[in-house]
Design an enzyme around this catalytic site. Structure first.
Site, PDB file in Angstrom:
ATOM      1  N   GLU A 260     -61.744  33.743   3.267  1.00  0.00           N
ATOM      2  CA  GLU A 260     -61.636  34.982   4.033  1.00  0.00           C
ATOM      3  C   GLU A 260     -60.179  35.048   4.455  1.00  0.00           C
ATOM      4  O   GLU A 260     -59.756  34.248   5.302  1.00  0.00           O
ATOM      5  CB  GLU A 260     -62.610  34.911   5.214  1.00  0.00           C
ATOM      6  N   CYS A 294     -58.497  39.411  11.773  1.00  0.00           N
ATOM      7  CA  CYS A 294     -58.267  39.785  10.372  1.00  0.00           C
ATOM      8  C   CYS A 294     -58.803  41.195  10.088  1.00  0.00           C
ATOM      9  O   CYS A 294     -58.461  41.793   9.090  1.00  0.00           O
ATOM     10  CB  CYS A 294     -58.937  38.787   9.457  1.00  0.00           C
TER      11      CYS A 294
HETATM   12  O1  6UN Z   1     -67.328  38.035  12.958  1.00  0.00           O
HETATM   13  C1  6UN Z   1     -67.316  37.218  12.041  1.00  0.00           C
HETATM   14  O2  6UN Z   1     -68.332  36.610  11.636  1.00  0.00           O
HETATM   15  C2  6UN Z   1     -66.057  36.910  11.364  1.00  0.00           C
HETATM   16  O3  6UN Z   1     -66.087  36.224  10.358  1.00  0.00           O
HETATM   17  C3  6UN Z   1     -64.829  37.405  11.926  1.00  0.00           C
HETATM   18  C4  6UN Z   1     -63.657  37.185  11.275  1.00  0.00           C
HETATM   19  C5  6UN Z   1     -62.455  37.562  11.895  1.00  0.00           C
HETATM   20  C6  6UN Z   1     -61.285  37.143  11.364  1.00  0.00           C
HETATM   21  O4  6UN Z   1     -60.127  37.295  11.951  1.00  0.00           O
END
Ligand code: 6UN
Length: 492
Positions: A260, A294
């Site tokens: 990710e 992100c």
């Molecule tokens: O909310 C989530 O499960 C997630 O993976 C957030 C990611 C944020 C990244 O900066």
């Protein structure tokens, strides 16, 4: 003369094979609120990482490898109970490392740490596998069914922006699926991970089921972990170029990866949107966590008829944001994670002016007149007037800043939104249901929110396209990534 000595700084250690161990080099944990040296952290060398991987392998051959799904689900609920019982300590750990508002640490970071373990405990217990009734040439047929087995030892490298949330987002399904874990949190945010190791130990998982090593990326714990032959899969959240480095490191061993990565997410506001909701929503998606999510919107496209009004409304609200101490009442924004990251964000603040931006709000550093001036604070910032190919409109800044541009038509908006090397998330604001269903599938992203932002259902697939990542995690997508799947065909 009083010899009052300051309390000793915490020494954060690795957690390997059920024991906390230190030794070797250490590095400093610096508060982004006031620049103070608040703790020392052990840095794992290759031998330490090797010990952690070997402990994990041993756990897979031992009691942890023989646990049932129900036993693992119960263990995950005990971990969630343990975080709940030490809730305030986790809040304090997140706030100490990151300077985030206390209310955010409570309502988002630690709450999601608990939810991640409970969600995957329940999902794993209820998850089905495939079964097909198949035809055969002799007419007697066959049954095809799949079984899920653990991958083995999973390497987890988690980022500093949502430390506990993103670490547990990976640990929970990895353990639920029966893997052993070696996790390396960011060097910027070691505290909640170390506390989590205590909770996991106290939850009674066998030694080696979960291991934690601290350190940096290249030439340090992160590289030793990803390159270790005992690691069967790597899951990473962080910058795109680091993801590419990890992919190269694991390619020869053909390890499974889930990434990710970065983003340059857009928010798009059509003239028919609920104006106040869209302003509030874009304020959230631009400035939450000092823009260090992100999923944040650094590009905002607003349909021409409401552009001026929208910019004015955003300017007023941005200038009214309260930037301050984590525990201040109604604080909206804390500092960035570090002075180094602040230098990066400020370099874009300067670049934007060189690229011809109009600075509608912010553009610099707040002056507090106290210790916070030694922290890593920047002003929340809004730009207009840049061309789409400006570096400040194409490169990920990862700070509290957005560029707002007008657009004339739906097709133009979609084209400009998709004209990016990234494709993680988009927030779409419109009151026209047909438009929402028409536009959302055209967006080249893994996640599109309509009339909201960062509303999370943990059963849904989460991840990005293009430079924003590889694969999806969330719900059964996590179960599939953290398992080996075998298809078995039985001739009837
Ligand atoms: O909310 C989530 O499960 C997630 O993976 C957030 C990611 C944020 C990244 O900066």
């Amino acid at each position: 003369m009083s010899t009052s000595s300051a309390p000793p700084r915490p020494q954060l250690r690795h957690f390997i094979n059920g024991e906390f161990i230190a030794g070797g080099k250490t590095f400093r944990n610096i508060s982004p609120v006031n620049g103070e040296h608040i703790a020392d952290i052990a840095e794992a060398d290759a031998a330490t990482v090797d010990a952690a991987v070997k402990a994990a392998q041993s756990a897979m051959r031992g009691p942890w490898g023989r646990t049932t799904m129900s036993e693992r689900a119960a263990a995950l609920h005990r971990i969630a109970d343990g975080i709940q019982a030490r809730f305030d300590e986790f809040v304090a750990a997140e706030v100490a490392d990151t300077g985030r508002p206390v209310h955010q640490a409570r309502t988002l970071d630690v709450a999601r740490g608990i939810a991640n373990f409970r969600t995957f405990a329940d999902l794993a217990r209820s998850a089905n596998t495939d079964l097909f009734q198949s035809e055969s040439a002799d007419g007697l047929g066959a049954l095809n069914y799949t079984v899920r087995k653990p991958l083995g030892v999973v390497g987890i490298i988690s980022p500093w922006n949502l430390p506990l949330l993103l670490l547990t987002w990976k640990i929970a399904p990895a353990l639920a699926c029966g893997n052993a874990v070696v996790a390396k949190p960011s060097e910027e945010s070691p505290s909640s991970a170390t506390l989590l190791a205590e909770v996991i130990r106290d939850a009674g998982l066998p030694p080696g089921a979960f291991n934690l090593v601290h350190g940096f990326g290249g030439g340090s714990a992160g590289e030793f972990l990803t390159r270790h032959p005992g690691i069967d899969a790597v899951t990473f959240t962080g910058e795109s170029r680091t993801g590419a480095t990890i992919m190269k490191a694991v390619a020869d061993d053909m390890k499974e990866v889930s990434f990710e990565l970065g983003g340059k997410n857009a928010a798009v506001v059509f003239a028919d949107a609920d104006f106040d909701a869209a302003v509030a929503g874009v304020m959230r998606s631009s400035f939450t966590n000092s823009g260090q999510v992100c999923l944040c919107s650094e590009r905002v496209y607003v349909e021409r008829p409401i552009f001026e009004r929208f910019v004015a409304a955003m300017k007023e609200k941005t200038q009214a944001l309260k930037v301050g101490y984590p525990a201040e009442d109604n604080v909206d924004m804390g500092p960035l994670i570090s002075h180094g990251h602040r230098d990066k964000v400020l370099s874009y603040y300067r670049l934007a002016e060189q690229e011809g931006a109009t600075v509608v709000a912010g553009g610099g550093v707040p002056h507090f007149g106290d210790e916070r001036d030694r922290g890593a604070y920047v002003q929340p910032t809004i730009w207009t007037g840049l061309p789409d190919d400006a570096r400040c409109v194409t490169e990920e800044i990862f700070g509290p800043v957005c560029h707002i541009a007008p657009f004339e038509s739906e097709d133009e908006a979609v084209r400009r939104i998709n004209d990016s090397q990234y494709g993680l998330a988009c927030a779409l604001w419109t009151s026209d249901l047909k438009r929402a269903h028409r536009v959302a599938p055209q967006i080249e992203a893994g996640l599109v929110w309509v009339n909201t932002w960062y509303l999370r259902d943990l059963r849904t697939p989460f991840g990005g396209v293009k430079q924003s990542g590889l694969g999806r995690e969330g719900g059964r997508y996590s179960l599939d990534f953290y398992s080996e799947i075998t298809n078995i065909c039985i001739k009837l």
